[in-house]
Design a protein around this motif. Structure first.
Motif, PDB file in Angstrom:
ATOM      1  N   LEU A 146       0.836  -1.207   0.000  1.00 42.52           N
ATOM      2  CA  LEU A 146       0.000   0.000   0.000  1.00 42.52           C
ATOM      3  C   LEU A 146       0.869   1.256   0.000  1.00 42.52           C
ATOM      4  CD1 LEU A 146      -2.667  -1.145   2.627  1.00 42.52           C
ATOM      5  CD2 LEU A 146      -3.082  -0.794   0.178  1.00 42.52           C
ATOM      6  N   ALA A 147       1.952   1.231   0.798  1.00 41.14           N
ATOM      7  CA  ALA A 147       2.846   2.385   0.857  1.00 41.14           C
ATOM      8  C   ALA A 147       3.557   2.585  -0.479  1.00 41.14           C
ATOM      9  CB  ALA A 147       3.865   2.206   1.981  1.00 41.14           C
ATOM     10  N   ASP A 148       3.983   1.501  -1.119  1.00 38.41           N
ATOM     11  CA  ASP A 148       4.636   1.603  -2.428  1.00 38.41           C
ATOM     12  C   ASP A 148       3.735   2.312  -3.437  1.00 38.41           C
ATOM     13  OD1 ASP A 148       7.037   0.385  -1.746  1.00 38.41           O
ATOM     14  OD2 ASP A 148       6.324  -1.620  -2.255  1.00 38.41           O
ATOM     15  N   THR A 149       2.496   1.863  -3.515  1.00 37.74           N
ATOM     16  CA  THR A 149       1.548   2.453  -4.461  1.00 37.74           C
ATOM     17  C   THR A 149       1.303   3.923  -4.144  1.00 37.74           C
ATOM     18  OG1 THR A 149       0.469   0.305  -4.741  1.00 37.74           O
ATOM     19  CG2 THR A 149      -0.771   2.250  -5.421  1.00 37.74           C
ATOM     20  N   PHE A 150       1.160   4.226  -2.871  1.00 35.37           N
ATOM     21  CA  PHE A 150       0.888   5.601  -2.443  1.00 35.37           C
ATOM     22  C   PHE A 150       2.056   6.523  -2.815  1.00 35.37           C
ATOM     23  CE2 PHE A 150       0.746   8.951   0.855  1.00 35.37           C
ATOM     24  CZ  PHE A 150      -0.557   9.394   0.693  1.00 35.37           C
ATOM     25  N   VAL A 151       3.274   6.060  -2.559  1.00 41.30           N
ATOM     26  CA  VAL A 151       4.459   6.896  -2.801  1.00 41.30           C
ATOM     27  C   VAL A 151       4.729   7.022  -4.296  1.00 41.30           C
ATOM     28  CG1 VAL A 151       6.952   7.066  -2.422  1.00 41.30           C
ATOM     29  CG2 VAL A 151       5.441   6.385  -0.548  1.00 41.30           C
ATOM     30  N   GLU A 152       4.539   5.939  -5.044  1.00 41.44           N
ATOM     31  CA  GLU A 152       4.801   5.973  -6.494  1.00 41.44           C
ATOM     32  C   GLU A 152       3.949   7.013  -7.206  1.00 41.44           C
ATOM     33  OE1 GLU A 152       4.120   1.973  -7.725  1.00 41.44           O
ATOM     34  OE2 GLU A 152       5.973   1.222  -6.772  1.00 41.44           O
ATOM     35  N   LYS A 153       2.723   7.233  -6.733  1.00 40.88           N
ATOM     36  CA  LYS A 153       1.863   8.229  -7.371  1.00 40.88           C
ATOM     37  C   LYS A 153       1.992   9.611  -6.730  1.00 40.88           C
ATOM     38  CE  LYS A 153      -2.658   7.580  -6.481  1.00 40.88           C
ATOM     39  NZ  LYS A 153      -3.049   8.527  -5.423  1.00 40.88           N
ATOM     40  N   GLY A 154       2.971   9.766  -5.848  1.00 41.00           N
ATOM     41  CA  GLY A 154       3.243  11.076  -5.277  1.00 41.00           C
ATOM     42  C   GLY A 154       2.346  11.465  -4.130  1.00 41.00           C
ATOM     43  N   ASP A 195      -4.880  10.587  -0.734  1.00 38.13           N
ATOM     44  CA  ASP A 195      -5.603  10.555   0.540  1.00 38.13           C
ATOM     45  C   ASP A 195      -5.105   9.357   1.338  1.00 38.13           C
ATOM     46  OD1 ASP A 195      -7.307  10.490   2.687  1.00 38.13           O
ATOM     47  OD2 ASP A 195      -9.141  10.225   1.515  1.00 38.13           O
ATOM     48  N   LEU A 196      -4.313   9.633   2.352  1.00 39.80           N
ATOM     49  CA  LEU A 196      -3.707   8.565   3.151  1.00 39.80           C
ATOM     50  C   LEU A 196      -4.762   7.675   3.794  1.00 39.80           C
ATOM     51  CD1 LEU A 196      -0.826   7.639   4.269  1.00 39.80           C
ATOM     52  CD2 LEU A 196      -1.540   8.787   6.365  1.00 39.80           C
ATOM     53  N   LEU A 197      -5.885   8.253   4.211  1.00 42.29           N
ATOM     54  CA  LEU A 197      -6.923   7.459   4.855  1.00 42.29           C
ATOM     55  C   LEU A 197      -7.502   6.426   3.897  1.00 42.29           C
ATOM     56  CD1 LEU A 197      -8.943   9.951   7.082  1.00 42.29           C
ATOM     57  CD2 LEU A 197      -7.493   8.082   7.823  1.00 42.29           C
ATOM     58  N   ALA A 198      -7.914   6.891   2.713  1.00 41.32           N
ATOM     59  CA  ALA A 198      -8.579   5.997   1.765  1.00 41.32           C
ATOM     60  C   ALA A 198      -7.624   4.995   1.135  1.00 41.32           C
ATOM     61  CB  ALA A 198      -9.265   6.821   0.673  1.00 41.32           C
ATOM     62  N   GLU A 199      -6.356   5.381   0.971  1.00 42.88           N
ATOM     63  CA  GLU A 199      -5.433   4.571   0.175  1.00 42.88           C
ATOM     64  C   GLU A 199      -4.479   3.712   0.997  1.00 42.88           C
ATOM     65  OE1 GLU A 199      -3.709   7.035  -3.027  1.00 42.88           O
ATOM     66  OE2 GLU A 199      -5.354   8.428  -2.639  1.00 42.88           O
ATOM     67  N   VAL A 200      -4.299   4.044   2.277  1.00 39.77           N
ATOM     68  CA  VAL A 200      -3.399   3.258   3.134  1.00 39.77           C
ATOM     69  C   VAL A 200      -4.084   2.844   4.440  1.00 39.77           C
ATOM     70  CG1 VAL A 200      -1.200   3.215   4.368  1.00 39.77           C
ATOM     71  CG2 VAL A 200      -1.359   4.385   2.162  1.00 39.77           C
ATOM     72  N   ALA A 201      -4.625   3.834   5.156  1.00 42.16           N
ATOM     73  CA  ALA A 201      -5.146   3.555   6.500  1.00 42.16           C
ATOM     74  C   ALA A 201      -6.312   2.576   6.480  1.00 42.16           C
ATOM     75  CB  ALA A 201      -5.567   4.861   7.170  1.00 42.16           C
ATOM     76  N   GLU A 202      -7.247   2.758   5.539  1.00 43.22           N
ATOM     77  CA  GLU A 202      -8.423   1.876   5.500  1.00 43.22           C
ATOM     78  C   GLU A 202      -8.120   0.494   4.927  1.00 43.22           C
ATOM     79  OE1 GLU A 202     -11.708   3.816   3.664  1.00 43.22           O
ATOM     80  OE2 GLU A 202     -11.946   5.288   5.273  1.00 43.22           O
ATOM     81  N   PRO A 203      -7.427   0.397   3.795  1.00 45.01           N
ATOM     82  CA  PRO A 203      -7.242  -0.942   3.208  1.00 45.01           C
ATOM     83  C   PRO A 203      -6.443  -1.906   4.073  1.00 45.01           C
ATOM     84  CG  PRO A 203      -6.746   0.787   1.597  1.00 45.01           C
ATOM     85  CD  PRO A 203      -6.905   1.460   2.925  1.00 45.01           C
ATOM     86  N   LEU A 204      -5.491  -1.407   4.867  1.00 42.72           N
ATOM     87  CA  LEU A 204      -4.636  -2.325   5.628  1.00 42.72           C
ATOM     88  C   LEU A 204      -5.427  -3.156   6.632  1.00 42.72           C
ATOM     89  CD1 LEU A 204      -1.952  -3.533   6.545  1.00 42.72           C
ATOM     90  CD2 LEU A 204      -1.618  -1.509   7.986  1.00 42.72           C
ATOM     91  N   LEU A 230     -10.691  11.711  11.025  1.00 40.37           N
ATOM     92  CA  LEU A 230     -10.659  12.709   9.967  1.00 40.37           C
ATOM     93  C   LEU A 230     -11.483  12.263   8.770  1.00 40.37           C
ATOM     94  CD1 LEU A 230      -6.809  13.425  10.054  1.00 40.37           C
ATOM     95  CD2 LEU A 230      -8.621  14.802  11.117  1.00 40.37           C
ATOM     96  N   GLU A 231     -11.986  13.244   8.029  1.00 37.35           N
ATOM     97  CA  GLU A 231     -12.685  12.956   6.770  1.00 37.35           C
ATOM     98  C   GLU A 231     -11.709  12.400   5.742  1.00 37.35           C
ATOM     99  OE1 GLU A 231     -15.821  13.130   6.089  1.00 37.35           O
ATOM    100  OE2 GLU A 231     -16.788  14.683   7.299  1.00 37.35           O
ATOM    101  N   ALA A 232     -10.531  12.993   5.660  1.00 34.82           N
ATOM    102  CA  ALA A 232      -9.502  12.605   4.693  1.00 34.82           C
ATOM    103  C   ALA A 232      -8.176  13.203   5.156  1.00 34.82           C
ATOM    104  CB  ALA A 232      -9.852  13.108   3.295  1.00 34.82           C
ATOM    105  N   LEU A 233      -7.079  12.735   4.586  1.00 31.67           N
ATOM    106  CA  LEU A 233      -5.770  13.283   4.903  1.00 31.67           C
ATOM    107  C   LEU A 233      -4.949  13.292   3.606  1.00 31.67           C
ATOM    108  CD1 LEU A 233      -4.123  14.417   7.290  1.00 31.67           C
ATOM    109  CD2 LEU A 233      -3.150  12.126   7.568  1.00 31.67           C
ATOM    110  N   HIS A 234      -5.012  14.398   2.890  1.00 30.66           N
ATOM    111  CA  HIS A 234      -4.372  14.512   1.582  1.00 30.66           C
ATOM    112  C   HIS A 234      -2.919  14.943   1.756  1.00 30.66           C
ATOM    113  CE1 HIS A 234      -8.084  13.894  -0.629  1.00 30.66           C
ATOM    114  NE2 HIS A 234      -8.689  14.718   0.198  1.00 30.66           N
ATOM    115  N   LEU A 235      -2.018  14.098   1.253  1.00 27.32           N
ATOM    116  CA  LEU A 235      -0.590  14.325   1.429  1.00 27.32           C
ATOM    117  C   LEU A 235       0.163  14.278   0.114  1.00 27.32           C
ATOM    118  CD1 LEU A 235       0.149  11.904   4.451  1.00 27.32           C
ATOM    119  CD2 LEU A 235      -0.649  14.269   4.537  1.00 27.32           C
ATOM    120  N   THR A 236       1.299  14.948   0.092  1.00 28.10           N
ATOM    121  CA  THR A 236       2.276  14.791  -0.979  1.00 28.10           C
ATOM    122  C   THR A 236       3.425  13.961  -0.444  1.00 28.10           C
ATOM    123  OG1 THR A 236       1.721  16.923  -1.990  1.00 28.10           O
ATOM    124  CG2 THR A 236       3.888  16.000  -2.495  1.00 28.10           C
TER     125      THR A 236
END
Length: 398
Positions: free
Chosen positions: A124-132, A135-144, A388-394
């Motif tokens: 999950l972290a690889d995919t998140f970082v590769e796309k720059g 939303d950390l919640l939707a893409e990492v925190a929830e799926p794990l 949180l509703e979302a956590l949008h990160l770079t």
């Protein structure tokens, strides 16, 4: 500001109100929810262990005998599911259920999951970082945690998208004075999830696999309703809090950049950092107990039939229990937080949650040189389960 769980400003910044409650009104009656608020760490910790209180009163009295109105008839499917799990029952039923289910949560079994948790978190972290980022919640925190508990239960991959919505809708019933729409939504979700699990359990009973539903289905002492209630509880408890600790935790670190830098520089701090993030902005702000016998707290008499609201968020910032409690310290050694509860209802999944959190935070730290906020997050309207509703990160890759 005063204690007001429906006020967005209070939900975002409850800690000054907690300070005032602890100092001036450590035990106070709150009329809007007909509850007694308990705010100090020592009191919350003691009441969690006090057998004169319970998560339910139905083992000692009917609703009418306890001076309470029965739940509306339309809620029956919801409570049938919830009260078949161990969280909302008391001994001897609780003792029997916890003994049976704890066989699947031995320290050795949980630790054996670490490599799989690490692989999921890393992917999950690889995919998140590769796309720059994103939303950390939707893409990492929830799926794990959803993936981990789904694999444990043996939920087919094609059905896993159903789990998070069911869990979120069910947990809506746990908010204070939930609206009628939220109640109906929770009932529908509980009914749908129960039906799904009933079918899955019957399949696994006939053809067992290497999963928790199969294992539970082979236990003769466990009724079908209890199996379903247990699995629903494991899903809800197994990921709602973990998702919110992840989001709240990263937001806490961004608000304390020197502690984030400290953690980046010394990954051996991860275990204490996870405990501190659980304490500093706990995802479960309030936990309720029914008073089964008259009690007295700080000279305040609370009668049988009352409900107490134990303020976990306040207890975890109590200066009587924590040195400099409002300071985030990722190396805090003495940390008796109560985010997992205490007593017989202490969170059975706490060891697994700790592994998930350490692997998730570690994976993101390992793969990035920096994580930066794209925008300040906003809080969901819920107060009891606070996130949180979302956590949008770079994300800048390492």
């Amino acid at each position: 500001m005063r204690f007001d769980p429906w006020n967005p400003d209070f939900v975002a910044h409850p800690y000054p109100v907690y300070d005032e409650l602890r100092r001036e009104r450590p035990v106070s009656y709150y009329e809007p929810t007909d509850q007694w608020l308990v705010s100090r760490h020592a009191d919350v910790n003691a009441l969690l262990r006090d057998r004169r209180l319970g998560r339910s009163y139905l083992h000692v009295a009917t609703h009418e005998e306890f001076g309470r109105q029965p739940e509306p008839e339309f809620q029956e499917p919801f409570w049938r599911v919830i009260r078949a799990g161990m969280l909302d029952v008391e001994p001897p039923v609780h003792t029997r259920l916890r003994r049976l289910v704890s066989k699947a949560f031995t320290p050795r079994m949980v630790e054996s999951l670490r490599p799989r948790v690490r692989a999921i978190a890393g992917g999950l972290a690889d995919t998140f970082v590769e796309k720059g980022g994103g939303d950390l919640l939707a893409e990492v925190a929830e799926p794990l945690p959803v993936t981990v508990i789904a694999e444990m239960l043996g939920i087919p991959e094609a059905d896993r998208h159903l789990l998070r919505p069911w869990s979120a809708d069910i947990c809506g019933m746990y908010e204070l004075n939930p609206g009628i729409e939220a109640q109906h939504t929770a009932v529908r979700a509980a009914s749908e999830f129960a039906g799904y699990l009933r079918d899955l359990a019957r399949v696994r009973r006939a053809a067992p696999g290497d999963d928790l539903v199969s294992a539970l289905a082979q236990i003769p002492e466990l009724t079908e309703d209890e199996l379903i209630g247990t699995c629903v509880l494991l899903l809800n408890a197994g990921h709602e809090a973990t998702v919110n600790v992840t989001g709240n935790g990263w937001w806490s670190l961004f608000r304390n950049p020197e502690e984030l830098a400290r953690l980046r520089a010394d990954r051996s701090l991860l275990p204490t950092a996870v405990e501190e993030l659980l304490r500093w902005d706990t995802p479960l702000q309030l936990f309720e107990r029914w008073v089964l016998e008259d009690i007295e707290v700080h000279g305040v008499e609370i009668p049988r039939g009352a409900e107490v609201a134990l303020l976990f968020g306040s207890a975890n910032r109590d200066p009587e229990a924590f040195e400099d409690p409002d300071r985030l310290d990722v190396g805090r050694a003495d940390n008796p937080h109560i985010s997992f509860g205490a007593g017989i209802h202490f969170c059975l999944g706490a060891p697994l949650a700790r592994i998930e959190l350490m692997e998730s935070f570690g994976a993101l730290l390992d793969r990035t040189v920096s994580l930066e906020l794209r925008e300040e997050p906003s809080w969901k309207p819920g107060y009891i389960i606070r996130g949180l509703e979302a956590l949008h990160l770079t994300a800048t890759p390492a």
